[in-house]
Design an enzyme around this catalytic site. Structure first.
Site, PDB file in Angstrom:
ATOM      1  N   SER A 180      28.837   3.329 -43.876  1.00 42.21           N
ATOM      2  CA  SER A 180      28.700   1.944 -44.289  1.00 42.21           C
ATOM      3  C   SER A 180      29.833   1.109 -43.690  1.00 42.21           C
ATOM      4  O   SER A 180      29.982   1.062 -42.480  1.00 42.21           O
ATOM      5  CB  SER A 180      28.651   1.883 -45.812  1.00 42.21           C
ATOM      6  OG  SER A 180      28.103   0.673 -46.263  1.00 42.21           O
ATOM      7  N   ASP A 228      25.699 -15.362 -33.667  1.00 46.45           N
ATOM      8  CA  ASP A 228      24.866 -14.156 -33.788  1.00 46.45           C
ATOM      9  C   ASP A 228      25.269 -13.281 -34.967  1.00 46.45           C
ATOM     10  O   ASP A 228      24.940 -12.090 -35.008  1.00 46.45           O
ATOM     11  CB  ASP A 228      24.915 -13.323 -32.504  1.00 46.45           C
ATOM     12  CG  ASP A 228      24.392 -14.076 -31.293  1.00 46.45           C
ATOM     13  OD1 ASP A 228      23.363 -14.771 -31.427  1.00 46.45           O
ATOM     14  OD2 ASP A 228      25.013 -13.997 -30.217  1.00 46.45           O
ATOM     15  N   ASP A 265      16.790   3.323 -46.887  1.00 47.06           N
ATOM     16  CA  ASP A 265      18.038   2.636 -47.216  1.00 47.06           C
ATOM     17  C   ASP A 265      17.726   1.200 -47.637  1.00 47.06           C
ATOM     18  O   ASP A 265      17.225   0.416 -46.821  1.00 47.06           O
ATOM     19  CB  ASP A 265      18.965   2.638 -45.999  1.00 47.06           C
ATOM     20  CG  ASP A 265      20.379   2.146 -46.305  1.00 47.06           C
ATOM     21  OD1 ASP A 265      20.538   1.352 -47.263  1.00 47.06           O
ATOM     22  OD2 ASP A 265      21.308   2.540 -45.586  1.00 47.06           O
ATOM     23  N   HIS A 320      20.939   4.933 -48.862  1.00 44.99           N
ATOM     24  CA  HIS A 320      22.248   4.592 -48.326  1.00 44.99           C
ATOM     25  C   HIS A 320      23.238   5.749 -48.478  1.00 44.99           C
ATOM     26  O   HIS A 320      24.119   5.935 -47.646  1.00 44.99           O
ATOM     27  CB  HIS A 320      22.774   3.341 -49.037  1.00 44.99           C
ATOM     28  CG  HIS A 320      23.867   2.644 -48.297  1.00 44.99           C
ATOM     29  ND1 HIS A 320      23.706   2.146 -47.010  1.00 44.99           N
ATOM     30  CD2 HIS A 320      25.160   2.347 -48.644  1.00 44.99           C
ATOM     31  CE1 HIS A 320      24.825   1.580 -46.613  1.00 44.99           C
ATOM     32  NE2 HIS A 320      25.729   1.697 -47.574  1.00 44.99           N
TER      33      HIS A 320
END
Length: 291
Positions: A139, A221, A244, A272
Site C-alpha cells: 500500500s 495527472d 481489492d 487489500h
C-alpha cells in the site's frame, strides 16, 4: 474464500510485552521471543528521528518490509516476520516516522512524505550495515518502495509491491474519504490500532493522512510517482488482489506497464490485505521471486 476487508494498515497481532510491565510495549533493543523465532526489536537514530525496527533471520539476502498507512512491523507483517525463510533472508520490518513506535515525532504529511519515507528507509538499512536490500512494500509502503527503487537504484536488489498506486484519481479520493472517520470503521479493525495509538492519535492521524494523500489529486495527472516509474531498474513483482476495494486494478496495470520488465501476479480472491489473508501463498510467491 472470504477475505476480510482491511484499510491501508492491517489487523494487529499480539504485541511484544515487557516482562517487567505486562501489557506495556517495550521498544528497547534486545532479543525477544516472538513469531516463533528470535526477533530483534530496537530503535536507531536516522535523519534526526529514532526509527523503530524488528529484525529476524540470518540469511545473506536483506529484505525490508514497508507498511501501509498507520502501519508498523507488528501490525502489518506478522506472517512475514514469522514465516519468511530465516536461512535465506535477514528480514527487517520498520515503523516509518510518526507510526508505530517511531514516535515522537507525530506523523505529518508534507507533499514529499513518500520521498522522505524512502530516504528514511534506505538510510535505516545503511545504518544497520546492509550493503544492498530488497523491498516488500504494501500500500503506502509500496509507493515508498517505488520512490526508493527509482532514487537509489544501486542499493535496491529486487522489489515486491502490492496495493500501491502511482497517482490519485477522483475515484481514489472518494475511497479515501470513506475511511476518514475511524469511528465508522469496524470494531475489529479499529480496536487494535486504538490500543496501539490511543483513539485521539489514531483519529487525528487518519484524517491527516486523507488530507495528505489528497494533495496529489491537485497535482498534474494526480501524480505521486508516475514520473519515476521508468527509472526503476530492479526486478519488480507487482501483486494485486482482484477484489481489492481500496486500490482499483488499473493502478497495478499502470505500474506494470511503466516499470520495465516488471511482472504482474493477480490473486482472484485477494483484497487489500492479501499478504495476511493468504499469507502462505504470498510468502511463497515472494520467496520464489526474491531468490
Amino acid at each position: 474464500m472470504v477475505v476480510r476487508l482491511c484499510y491501508r494498515g492491517g489487523p494487529l497481532p499480539r504485541l511484544l510485552f515487557s516482562p517487567q510491565k505486562p501489557r506495556i510495549y517495550f521498544p528497547a533493543a534486545g532479543r525477544v521471543a516472538a513469531y516463533g523465532t528470535s526477533v530483534t526489536s530496537a530503535k536507531v537514530s536516522v535523519n534526526g528521528v529514532h526509527l523503530h525496527y524488528q529484525q529476524t533471520g540470518e540469511g545473506e539476502h536483506a529484505v525490508l518490509l514497508l507498511p501501509g498507512m498507520l502501519g508498523s512491523g507488528e501490525t502489518d507483517f506478522a506472517p512475514q516476520l514469522k514465516n519468511l525463510s530465516k536461512k535465506l533472508f535477514t528480514v527487517v520490518a520498520w515503523d516509518p516516522r510518526g507510526y508505530g513506535h517511531s514516535r515522537p515525532p507525530d506523523r505529518d504529511f508534507p507533499v514529499d512524505f513518500f520521498e522522505r519515507d524512502a530516504k528514511d528507509a534506505v538510510d535505516l538499512m545503511k545504518t544497520l550495515k546492509f550493503k544492498k536490500v530488497s523491498l516488500l512494500g504494501w500500500s503506502d509502503g509500496g509507493i515508498t518502495a517505488l520512490f526508493a527503487a527509482a532514487k537509489y537504484p544501486s542499493y535496491i536488489n529486487k522489489m515486491v509491491i502490492w496495493g500501491a498506486n502511482a497517482y490519485v484519481t477522483e475515484e481514489d479520493e472518494r475511497i479515501y474519504q470513506g475511511i476518514r472517520d475511524v469511528s465508522k470503521w469496524s470494531e475489529k479493525t479499529r480496536k487494535p490500532l486504538e490500543a496501539l495509538y490511543g483513539y485521539d492519535y489514531l483519529a487525528k492521524t487518519c484524517e491527516k493522512w486523507v488530507d495528505g494523500i489528497g494533495q496529489f489529486k491537485h497535482l498534474p495527472d494526480g501524480n505521486i510517482c508516475r514520473h519515476l516509474l521508468p527509472l526503476v531498474q530492479c526486478p519488480t513483482l507487482i501483486v494485486h488482489g482482484e477484489k481489492d476495494p481500496l486500490v482499483p486494478r488499473f493502478h497495478a496495470d499502470f505500474i506494470h506497464e511503466h516499470v520495465k520488465g516488471s511482472r504482474l501476479h493477480l490473486m482472484p480472491e485477494g483484497k487489500h490485505n492479501l499478504h495476511l489473508r493468504f499469507a502462505n501463498e504470498f510468502n511463497k510467491l515472494a520467496e520464489d521471486f526474491l531468490q
